[in-house]
Scaffold this active site. Structure first.
Site, PDB file in Angstrom:
ATOM      1  N   GLY A  28      -9.552  -8.619  17.788  1.00  0.00           N
ATOM      2  CA  GLY A  28      -8.336  -9.154  17.155  1.00  0.00           C
ATOM      3  C   GLY A  28      -7.360  -9.694  18.175  1.00  0.00           C
ATOM      4  N   GLY A  32      -1.016 -12.249  17.683  1.00  0.00           N
ATOM      5  CA  GLY A  32      -0.250 -11.007  17.693  1.00  0.00           C
ATOM      6  C   GLY A  32      -0.438 -10.123  18.919  1.00  0.00           C
ATOM      7  N   GLY A  34      -2.948  -8.227  19.912  1.00  0.00           N
ATOM      8  CA  GLY A  34      -4.212  -8.351  20.645  1.00  0.00           C
ATOM      9  C   GLY A  34      -4.174  -9.533  21.591  1.00  0.00           C
ATOM     10  N   SER A 153      -1.246   3.233  13.817  1.00  0.00           N
ATOM     11  CA  SER A 153       0.119   2.911  13.370  1.00  0.00           C
ATOM     12  C   SER A 153       0.825   4.184  12.934  1.00  0.00           C
ATOM     13  CB  SER A 153       0.068   1.949  12.182  1.00  0.00           C
ATOM     14  OG  SER A 153       1.340   1.832  11.584  1.00  0.00           O
ATOM     15  N   TYR A 178      -3.810   0.665   3.583  1.00  0.00           N
ATOM     16  CA  TYR A 178      -3.460   0.466   4.989  1.00  0.00           C
ATOM     17  C   TYR A 178      -3.146   1.810   5.663  1.00  0.00           C
ATOM     18  CZ  TYR A 178      -1.175  -1.171   9.207  1.00  0.00           C
ATOM     19  OH  TYR A 178      -0.852  -1.373  10.536  1.00  0.00           O
TER      20      TYR A 178
HETATM   21  N1  NAP Z   1       2.685  -5.769  13.530  1.00  0.00           N
HETATM   22  C1  NAP Z   1       3.031  -4.519  13.312  1.00  0.00           C
HETATM   23  O1  NAP Z   1       4.204  -4.215  13.008  1.00  0.00           O
HETATM   24  C2  NAP Z   1       2.015  -3.426  13.453  1.00  0.00           C
HETATM   25  C3  NAP Z   1       2.473  -2.095  13.340  1.00  0.00           C
HETATM   26  C4  NAP Z   1       1.553  -1.056  13.460  1.00  0.00           C
HETATM   27  C5  NAP Z   1       0.214  -1.353  13.706  1.00  0.00           C
HETATM   28  N2  NAP Z   1      -0.211  -2.652  13.810  1.00  0.00           N
HETATM   29  C6  NAP Z   1      -1.629  -2.885  14.063  1.00  0.00           C
HETATM   30  O2  NAP Z   1      -1.773  -3.776  15.146  1.00  0.00           O
HETATM   31  C7  NAP Z   1      -3.034  -4.439  15.075  1.00  0.00           C
HETATM   32  C8  NAP Z   1      -2.848  -5.909  15.347  1.00  0.00           C
HETATM   33  O3  NAP Z   1      -2.013  -6.461  14.327  1.00  0.00           O
HETATM   34  P1  NAP Z   1      -0.966  -7.643  14.589  1.00  0.00           P
HETATM   35  O4  NAP Z   1       0.335  -7.131  14.150  1.00  0.00           O
HETATM   36  O5  NAP Z   1      -1.129  -8.180  15.955  1.00  0.00           O
HETATM   37  O6  NAP Z   1      -1.443  -8.697  13.481  1.00  0.00           O
HETATM   38  P2  NAP Z   1      -2.118 -10.140  13.602  1.00  0.00           P
HETATM   39  O7  NAP Z   1      -1.276 -11.030  14.424  1.00  0.00           O
HETATM   40  O8  NAP Z   1      -2.401 -10.530  12.197  1.00  0.00           O
HETATM   41  O9  NAP Z   1      -3.488  -9.891  14.383  1.00  0.00           O
HETATM   42  C9  NAP Z   1      -4.613  -9.344  13.747  1.00  0.00           C
HETATM   43  C10 NAP Z   1      -5.874  -9.682  14.518  1.00  0.00           C
HETATM   44  O10 NAP Z   1      -6.976  -9.077  13.824  1.00  0.00           O
HETATM   45  C11 NAP Z   1      -7.951 -10.064  13.549  1.00  0.00           C
HETATM   46  N3  NAP Z   1      -8.590  -9.829  12.257  1.00  0.00           N
HETATM   47  C12 NAP Z   1      -7.988  -9.640  11.057  1.00  0.00           C
HETATM   48  N4  NAP Z   1      -8.918  -9.514  10.086  1.00  0.00           N
HETATM   49  C13 NAP Z   1     -10.126  -9.650  10.697  1.00  0.00           C
HETATM   50  C14 NAP Z   1     -11.468  -9.652  10.235  1.00  0.00           C
HETATM   51  N5  NAP Z   1     -11.804  -9.508   8.939  1.00  0.00           N
HETATM   52  N6  NAP Z   1     -12.465  -9.804  11.137  1.00  0.00           N
HETATM   53  C15 NAP Z   1     -12.174  -9.979  12.452  1.00  0.00           C
HETATM   54  N7  NAP Z   1     -10.919  -9.991  12.948  1.00  0.00           N
HETATM   55  C16 NAP Z   1      -9.915  -9.846  12.077  1.00  0.00           C
HETATM   56  C17 NAP Z   1      -7.211 -11.396  13.537  1.00  0.00           C
HETATM   57  O11 NAP Z   1      -8.104 -12.420  13.941  1.00  0.00           O
HETATM   58  P3  NAP Z   1      -8.453 -13.757  13.059  1.00  0.00           P
HETATM   59  O12 NAP Z   1      -7.245 -14.176  12.351  1.00  0.00           O
HETATM   60  O13 NAP Z   1      -8.919 -14.734  14.102  1.00  0.00           O
HETATM   61  O14 NAP Z   1      -9.555 -13.316  12.181  1.00  0.00           O
HETATM   62  C18 NAP Z   1      -6.131 -11.182  14.589  1.00  0.00           C
HETATM   63  O15 NAP Z   1      -6.620 -11.503  15.867  1.00  0.00           O
HETATM   64  C19 NAP Z   1      -3.599  -4.106  13.686  1.00  0.00           C
HETATM   65  O16 NAP Z   1      -4.591  -3.108  13.814  1.00  0.00           O
HETATM   66  C20 NAP Z   1      -2.392  -3.572  12.936  1.00  0.00           C
HETATM   67  O17 NAP Z   1      -2.746  -2.655  11.930  1.00  0.00           O
HETATM   68  C21 NAP Z   1       0.662  -3.684  13.686  1.00  0.00           C
END
Ligand code: NAP
Length: 307
Positions: A28, A32, A34, A153, A178
């Protein structure tokens, strides 16, 4: 440290760590947290495997890492498909002798929690089952001192009670699914650490809460006004930047002081105590066993708990 404009490696205090000769897979990393973590590990000198589904976004991250002088490649894999996860593991094995850092970060909060081919909710499949499968398939490729870093999270604390000890299968709202998937992330990281230690392997496993990060693409699939509210929250002092969120990932992947720390849950580069339910030994073990059943694979590191 947090709330400033510095890059994740500076926030994590690891900007002087040299990861040259080290390899990292960040799932990922097309957007974001990642993406920010992959760029950061690249700046520290690591060879980075970028993953996601969006090829154009993945190649752009690769270009940025290469422009900074480190090697990188993009591998696409849809985490709703076990065959794609296996292909990702194969691609990793083909491109590196050993993997030093595995960041299980891909995931999200999805509007649609319909069943995947395995008969489980999409959220559980993408956020937990696929990281479990990927880690299991890469266990033989992990360097002796490798680090497995799982993005969980604080939402794990809000998971509703489970009847079968397993995180969400089907029929849950986006948020409930979630929260349970994030509870599964902490349990997975805890059980992985326990089994690796029992197997006398020095590979570490830790999980983290990255903060509240509205600046990622996290809420992209949710209906209005959720993404708009996210933008509003982003203006508030409680919000973390994407670099803040990635800092704890980079810290766990690179900091010397956590080289031997395993089974921990971190936030803002500090060890925290997760919900007691997240480290309940029986629940962790049940999740591990049930995940193997759902994927129809041998239980990873089974020998470590044979007795
Ligand atoms: N943002 C927050 O406030 C927050 C808080 C707590 C935890 N988190 C955790 O942080 C992590 C990253 O989230 P983020 O906030 O950076 O969101 P994000 O910007 O939406 O990034 C999510 C990443 O996961 C990949 N992904 C999503 N669905 C997928 C699938 N079916 N197969 C393969 N890859 C997939 C996306 O890649 P593609 O779009 O290229 O598929 C993207 O690279 C997640 O595990 C999330 O639960 C986030």
């Amino acid at each position: 440290m947090f709330g400033t404009e510095r890059p994740p490696e500076a926030k994590a205090g690891v900007e002087d760590v040299d990861l040259s000769g080290r390899t990292a897979l960040v799932s990922g990393s097309t957007s974001g947290l990642g993406r920010a973590a992959a760029l950061s590990l690249g700046r520290l000198g690591a060879e980075v495997i970028v993953h996601g589904r969006d090829e154009a976004a993945g190649e752009a991250v690769v270009d940025e890492i290469e422009a900074g002088g480190s090697e990188a490649r993009f591998v696409a894999a849809d985490f709703e498909r076990p065959v794609a996860v296996s292909a990702l593991a194969d691609a990793v094995r083909e491109s590196v002798d050993e993997l030093d850092v595995l960041c299980n970060n891909a995931g999200g909060l999805f509007d649609d929690n319909s069943e995947t081919d395995l008969g489980v909710g999409r959220t559980f499949h993408v956020n937990h089952l696929s990281p479990y499968q990927l880690t299991a398939e890469l266990l033989p490729t992990l360097a002796p001192d490798a680090r497995v870093v799982t993005t969980a999270s604080v939402a794990h604390r809000f998971a509703t009670p489970e009847l079968d000890g397993l995180a969400a299968l089907t029929g849950l709202s986006s948020w409930a699914a979630y929260c349970r998937s994030k509870l599964a992330n902490v349990r997975f990281a805890t059980e992985l650490a326990r089994r690796l230690e029992t197997a006398d392997r020095e590979v570490t496993s830790n999980s983290l809460h990255p903060g509240i990060v509205p600046g990622s693409e996290f809420s992209r699939t949710l209906p209005a006004p959720v993404p708009q509210l996210g933008e509003l929250v982003g203006e508030l002092p409680v919000a973390d930047s994407v670099a803040d969120g990635a800092a704890t990932v980079v810290y766990l992947a690179a900091a010397d002081e956590v080289a031997d720390v395993t089974g921990g849950y971190f936030s803002r580069c500090r060890r925290r105590t997760p919900d007691p339910d997240a480290t309940d030994a029986e629940a962790c073990q049940r999740l591990w066993e049930r995940s193997a059943e759902l994927l129809d694979v041998e239980e990873p590191l089974a020998a470590a708990v044979a007795d």
